[in-house]
Design an enzyme around this catalytic site. Structure first.
Site: not given
Ligand code: AMP
Length: 287
Positions: A36-37
Site C-alpha cells: 500500500g505504501h
Molecule cells: P502509515 O505508515 O500507516 O502512517 O501510512 C503512511 C501512508 O500510507 C498514509 O497516507 C496511509 O494512509 C497510507 N496507507 C497505509 N495503508 C494503505 C493502504 N492499504 N492502501 C493505501 N494507502 C495506505
C-alpha cells in the site's frame, strides 16, 4: 537513494531542487512498508521529478496506552524496498530533531478531528496535524500522497493545508487490499492466523453496507445496525469503537442517505485496533 536524517539538510536539499525547477513528490509514512505504501511511492515517482519518502514513527500521535513502543519497525527492509522503487530521498529523522527540547507549537484542526477516531484517540489528530505540518515545511513538496485507508486523516490534512495557506497539493490514493479484502496495514503484522482470518469481517461488512446503499436503502440507522451486527457476530472482534454511516465532508453521522456516503469502521481484534472505510456514491439520484 540518498538518506537524510537532519531536517535542515532535508530542507536545503528540497530548496535546491525547487530552485532548479524540479517538482517534489512526498510520501510520509511510519515505516514497516507494505505494498500500500509502495503504491503511493510509485504514484509520486510517476508525477514528479524527485520522490521523497519519510519514515518517522511520530510519538505525539500515540496515546499513553497505545502501541508506540511496539509499533513495527524494519529500517533495513524498508530501505531495500525504497531503493528498489527508485525513491530519490529517504528522510528518516530522529524524534529529538523533530521535537527538540522546548518544542511548544501544535496544530489543531477543530471539529473533524473530534469525530470517529478522534473520539477514541484523544490528541491523535493534534499529533498528526503537527507532524504533517512540520514535514510539509521541511520537505516542501509540490504534491504529497496519502492513502484513503486513513480517510479522516486525509480530510484533516486537506483542512490544515487550506487553513494555513500551505501550498502542497494533497493527493489521496485508493486503499490497497489483500486478496481477501483486508486493507493492508503495518498493524496487520500483530494478528495471529486466526485473527488474520477473522479480520476479513471488516471488508465484508463494508461491502454488505455498500450493497445495501446501492440497492436504494436510505435508512442509515438500519445500515449501521447491519454493520455492527455483522462485526459483533465475529467472536475475534473484541471491541467496536465505531461502525456506521457518515457524511464524508463533516464526518457527522447520517440518519438518511442522500448522496455520497462514508462507511467507516474501527474495531479491535484481540489487542489490535484496525480501521477501514469505503466511500459510496449511490446509483440512485436523491432530491
Ligand atoms: P502509515 O505508515 O500507516 O502512517 O501510512 C503512511 C501512508 O500510507 C498514509 O497516507 C496511509 O494512509 C497510507 N496507507 C497505509 N495503508 C494503505 C493502504 N492499504 N492502501 C493505501 N494507502 C495506505
Amino acid at each position: 537513494m540518498e538518506i537524510i536524517r537532519i531536517p535542515r539538510v532535508m530542507q536545503d536539499t528540497s530548496k535546491g531542487h525547487i530552485l532548479r525547477g524540479r517538482t517534489i513528490g512526498f510520501v510520509p509514512t511510519m515505516g514497516a512498508l507494505h505494498e500500500g505504501h509502495l503504491r503511493l511511492v510509485r504514484r509520486a515517482r510517476q508525477e514528479n521529478d524527485v520522490t521523497v519518502v519519510s519514515i518517522f514513527v511520530n510519538p505525539t500521535q500515540f496515546g499513553p496506552s497505545e502501541d508506540f513502543k511496539q509499533y513495527p519497525r524494519d529500517i533495513e527492509g524498508d530501505t531495500a524496498k525504497l531503493f528498489k522503487e527508485e525513491a530519490d530521498i529517504l528522510f528518516m529523522p530522529d524524534a529529538p530533531l523533530i521535537y527538540p527540547e522546548g518544542f511548544s507549537t501544535y496544530v489543531e484542526v477543530e471539529k473533524i478531528s473530534e469525530r470517529l477516531c478522534g473520539a477514541f484517540r484523544p490528541g491523535h489528530f493534534k499529533g498528526v496535524a503537527t507532524v504533517v505540518t512540520k514535514l510539509l515545511n521541511i520537505v516542501k513538496p509540490t504534491k504529497a500522497y496519502f492513502g484513503q485507508k486513513d480517510f479522516q486523516q486525509t480530510i484533516v490534512i486537506k483542512q490544515l493545508v487550506k487553513d494555513l495557506d500551505m501550498d502542497a497539493d494533497i493527493v489521496v490514493c485508493p486503499t490497497l487490499r489483500e486478496q481477501d479484502g483486508l486493507a493492508m496495514s503495518s498493524r496487520n503484522a500483530y494478528l495471529d492466523i486466526r485473527q488474520r482470518e477473522a479480520a476479513t469481517v471488516i471488508y465484508k461488512c463494508l461491502i454488505e453496507a455498500s450493497d445495501l446503499i446501492k440497492s436504494g436503502i436510505i435508512d442509515a440507522n438500519y445500515i449501521k445496525g447491519v454493520m455492527q451486527d455483522g462485526l459483533l457476530k465475529e467472536p475475534a472482534v473484541s471491541g467496536l469503537d465505531y461502525a456506521g454511516v457518515y457524511d464524508p465532508v463533516t464526518l457527522s453521522e447520517l440518519s438518511e442517505i442522500k448522496g455520497d456516503t462514508l462507511l467507516a469502521v474501527a474495531v479491535k481484534i484481540g489487542d489490535t485496533r484496525l480501521i477501514d472505510n469505503m466511500l459510496v456514491i449511490p446509483v440512485r439520484k436523491y432530491e
